[in-house]
Design an enzyme around this catalytic site. Structure first.
Site, PDB file in Angstrom:
ATOM      1  N   HIS A  18      -7.111  31.242  55.720  1.00 53.63           N
ATOM      2  CA  HIS A  18      -7.731  30.692  56.931  1.00 53.63           C
ATOM      3  C   HIS A  18      -8.224  31.830  57.835  1.00 53.63           C
ATOM      4  CE1 HIS A  18      -4.605  27.265  56.397  1.00 53.63           C
ATOM      5  NE2 HIS A  18      -5.773  26.740  56.091  1.00 53.63           N
ATOM      6  N   LYS A  42       1.342  11.697  59.056  1.00 53.32           N
ATOM      7  CA  LYS A  42       1.556  12.828  58.142  1.00 53.32           C
ATOM      8  C   LYS A  42       2.308  13.931  58.884  1.00 53.32           C
ATOM      9  CE  LYS A  42      -1.384  15.910  55.541  1.00 53.32           C
ATOM     10  NZ  LYS A  42      -2.791  16.314  55.431  1.00 53.32           N
ATOM     11  N   ARG A  91     -12.197  27.318  47.833  1.00 52.53           N
ATOM     12  CA  ARG A  91     -11.458  28.193  46.916  1.00 52.53           C
ATOM     13  C   ARG A  91     -11.786  27.914  45.464  1.00 52.53           C
ATOM     14  NH1 ARG A  91      -6.012  26.334  49.691  1.00 52.53           N
ATOM     15  NH2 ARG A  91      -7.426  24.591  49.870  1.00 52.53           N
ATOM     16  N   SER A 129      -1.622  26.519  52.269  1.00 50.30           N
ATOM     17  CA  SER A 129      -0.455  26.240  53.129  1.00 50.30           C
ATOM     18  C   SER A 129       0.623  25.534  52.332  1.00 50.30           C
ATOM     19  CB  SER A 129      -0.868  25.368  54.319  1.00 50.30           C
ATOM     20  OG  SER A 129      -1.788  26.030  55.128  1.00 50.30           O
TER      21      SER A 129
END
Ligand code: ADP
Length: 152
Positions: A18, A42, A91, A129
């Site tokens: 990030h 969440k 990615r 993450s």
């Protein structure tokens, strides 16, 4: 008119991946808002306050980077902040598949908000993450994968 980009995400926690996206984009936009999405259903590993603190610390040397949180649609947050751009990182093919649909839908919702993608730097392509949380939960050292001020 100022170019303002929103970089939305969970940042649970912020990683070097990030950080790299924001640093590289900070020269492309007048202002970048790192926007922590808050989703009541969440629950993440870290609190909003903790995530915010780490992001502020990471970008303390970049005057055009701000940190905010939001609920609801990212495009609505963009309108509220007068941001014309959404910034996202890619990615892999899997990221592309996912991001493609979201970006197309955001375009249908708000035609004038453009999504810009930056490819990850190769040394960060395996960092997420989720993986950082897994390593941390299992007692591994994640310091190589997160910005230097992030002490989990
Ligand atoms: P989300 O839950 O919205 O995917 P994340 O915090 O996981 O939120 O990611 C926010 C953005 O950062 C996404 O665009 C994601 O693809 C990008 N990103 C995450 N990790 C990396 C990385 N290692 N390199 C480049 N971009 C990344």
């Amino acid at each position: 008119m100022k170019s303002i980009a929103v970089f939305p995400g969970s940042f649970d926690p912020i990683t070097k991946g990030h950080e790299s996206i924001v640093r590289r984009a900070s020269g492309l936009f007048d202002k970048i808002i790192v926007a922590i999405g808050v989703n009541a259903s969440k629950k993440g590993m870290f609190t909003l306050e903790q995530k915010q603190k780490w992001i502020i610390d990471t970008f303390k040397d970049l005057p055009n980077v701000e940190v905010k949180s939001y609920t609801g649609l990212t495009v609505d947050f963009c309108i509220k902040e007068k941001a014309g751009y959404i910034l996202r990182g890619l990615r892999s093919n899997a990221d592309f598949e996912y991001e493609f649909t979201i970006a197309q839908m955001n375009k249908l919702l708000q035609n004038h908000v453009e999504t810009y993608f930056l490819l990850t730097e190769p040394q960060y392509s395996a960092i997420s993450s989720t993986i950082v949380r897994d390593i941390h939960r299992n007692g591994g050292d994640v310091s190589r994968f997160v910005p230097s001020g992030v002490q989990l």
